[in-house]
Design a protein around this motif. Structure first.
Motif, PDB file in Angstrom:
ATOM      1  N   MET A   1      37.283  13.373  30.010  1.00  0.00           N
ATOM      2  CA  MET A   1      36.625  12.039  29.576  1.00  0.00           C
ATOM      3  C   MET A   1      36.918  11.597  28.238  1.00  0.00           C
ATOM      4  O   MET A   1      36.709  12.475  27.059  1.00  0.00           O
ATOM      5  CB  MET A   1      35.074  12.351  29.573  1.00  0.00           C
ATOM      6  CG  MET A   1      34.335  10.916  29.308  1.00  0.00           C
ATOM      7  SD  MET A   1      32.287  11.087  29.197  1.00  0.00           S
ATOM      8  CE  MET A   1      32.225  10.951  31.108  1.00  0.00           C
ATOM      9  N   ASP A   5      36.488   5.624  26.612  1.00  0.00           N
ATOM     10  CA  ASP A   5      36.032   5.521  28.223  1.00  0.00           C
ATOM     11  C   ASP A   5      34.514   5.556  28.213  1.00  0.00           C
ATOM     12  O   ASP A   5      33.734   4.807  28.669  1.00  0.00           O
ATOM     13  CB  ASP A   5      36.731   6.084  29.043  1.00  0.00           C
ATOM     14  CG  ASP A   5      38.309   5.754  29.228  1.00  0.00           C
ATOM     15  OD1 ASP A   5      38.284   4.360  29.335  1.00  0.00           O
ATOM     16  OD2 ASP A   5      39.181   6.509  29.554  1.00  0.00           O
ATOM     17  N   ALA A   6      34.075   6.554  27.626  1.00  0.00           N
ATOM     18  CA  ALA A   6      32.683   7.143  27.492  1.00  0.00           C
ATOM     19  C   ALA A   6      31.738   5.738  26.769  1.00  0.00           C
ATOM     20  O   ALA A   6      30.889   5.556  27.317  1.00  0.00           O
ATOM     21  CB  ALA A   6      32.416   8.467  27.192  1.00  0.00           C
ATOM     22  N   LEU A   9      31.556   2.771  29.069  1.00  0.00           N
ATOM     23  CA  LEU A   9      30.612   3.126  29.972  1.00  0.00           C
ATOM     24  C   LEU A   9      29.014   2.823  29.638  1.00  0.00           C
ATOM     25  O   LEU A   9      28.491   2.075  30.305  1.00  0.00           O
ATOM     26  CB  LEU A   9      30.831   4.300  30.631  1.00  0.00           C
ATOM     27  CG  LEU A   9      29.839   4.920  31.763  1.00  0.00           C
ATOM     28  CD1 LEU A   9      29.631   3.902  32.817  1.00  0.00           C
ATOM     29  CD2 LEU A   9      30.049   6.191  32.206  1.00  0.00           C
ATOM     30  N   ALA A 125      38.016   3.581  32.163  1.00  0.00           N
ATOM     31  CA  ALA A 125      38.383   4.300  33.139  1.00  0.00           C
ATOM     32  C   ALA A 125      37.094   4.386  34.267  1.00  0.00           C
ATOM     33  O   ALA A 125      37.531   4.690  35.344  1.00  0.00           O
ATOM     34  CB  ALA A 125      38.869   5.778  32.689  1.00  0.00           C
ATOM     35  N   TYR A 126      35.913   4.396  33.773  1.00  0.00           N
ATOM     36  CA  TYR A 126      34.691   4.836  34.721  1.00  0.00           C
ATOM     37  C   TYR A 126      34.263   3.455  35.396  1.00  0.00           C
ATOM     38  O   TYR A 126      33.341   3.019  34.918  1.00  0.00           O
ATOM     39  CB  TYR A 126      33.743   5.681  34.094  1.00  0.00           C
ATOM     40  CG  TYR A 126      34.440   6.941  33.431  1.00  0.00           C
ATOM     41  CD1 TYR A 126      34.970   7.993  34.256  1.00  0.00           C
ATOM     42  CD2 TYR A 126      34.419   6.789  31.950  1.00  0.00           C
ATOM     43  CE1 TYR A 126      35.509   8.636  33.482  1.00  0.00           C
ATOM     44  CE2 TYR A 126      35.291   8.212  31.399  1.00  0.00           C
ATOM     45  CZ  TYR A 126      35.492   9.013  32.220  1.00  0.00           C
ATOM     46  OH  TYR A 126      36.333  10.180  31.688  1.00  0.00           O
ATOM     47  N   SER A 127      35.083   2.830  36.329  1.00  0.00           N
ATOM     48  CA  SER A 127      34.821   1.507  36.717  1.00  0.00           C
ATOM     49  C   SER A 127      35.465   1.421  38.027  1.00  0.00           C
ATOM     50  O   SER A 127      36.245   1.932  38.381  1.00  0.00           O
ATOM     51  CB  SER A 127      35.167   0.476  35.785  1.00  0.00           C
ATOM     52  OG  SER A 127      36.396   0.604  35.555  1.00  0.00           O
TER      53      SER A 127
END
Length: 170
Positions: A1, A5-6, A9, A125-127
């Motif tokens: 992670m 990106d964290a 988010l 990235a978390y999407s």
């Protein structure tokens, strides 16, 4: 992670949850909100006519923008919706100055600028956008999203201005 990106988010989730709460205040009276009738009265005073449908449009816009941002799906579009909605909200409170404790546009500005920043950075990235290979885009996509949001706000603001000038009733 990755830290970026964290962070994206977290930013998306915080903004989306605040927007969802804001919509629930308007329509359901949750979180010490005025509910549909009370908010309609305020909207009428602010010049948004007809007031009840305008409350529904504002709450629906906040909800749609929030859901898109939370999921990281079509983030430029979600950001455009939030930017436009917050431009309208901010303009309605501009005469009270910046700070929220005086009824000013601070919250609308913070939400709108946060959405605009997400339009430029993308969701990370978390999407859903990342899963579809659409998380990264050129700078002009962010600029277009902000421009679209502001352009969509303009007719609402012009209609409000005309209603206030006429002293129009619902």
């Amino acid at each position: 992670m990755s830290a970026v990106d964290a962070g994206l988010l977290l930013l998306r989730a915080a903004l989306a949850l605040l927007l969802l709460g804001h919509a629930a205040q308007k329509t359901l009276g949750w979180f010490r909100g005025a509910g549909l009738s009370g908010t309609a009265g305020m909207f009428h005073t602010l010049g948004f006519r007809p007031a009840r449908p305008m409350v529904a449009v504002a709450a629906a816009s906040e909800t749609v923008g929030a859901v898109l941002l939370l999921a990281g799906a079509a983030v430029p579009l979600g950001a455009a919706v939030v930017c436009g909605t917050m431009a309208v909200a901010g303009a309605a409170n501009a005469d009270k100055g910046l700070w929220a404790h005086r009824g000013g546009y601070e919250v609308a500005l913070a939400y709108g600028v946060t959405a605009a920043a997400l339009a430029f950075t993308g969701p990370g990235a978390y999407s859903v956008d990342a899963l579809l290979g659409a998380a990264e885009h050129p700078w002009w996509v962010g600029a277009a999203a902000v421009g679209l949001g502001l352009a969509a706000a303009l007719p609402v603001l012009l209609r409000r201005r005309a209603a206030l000038r006429r002293g129009e009733a619902d």
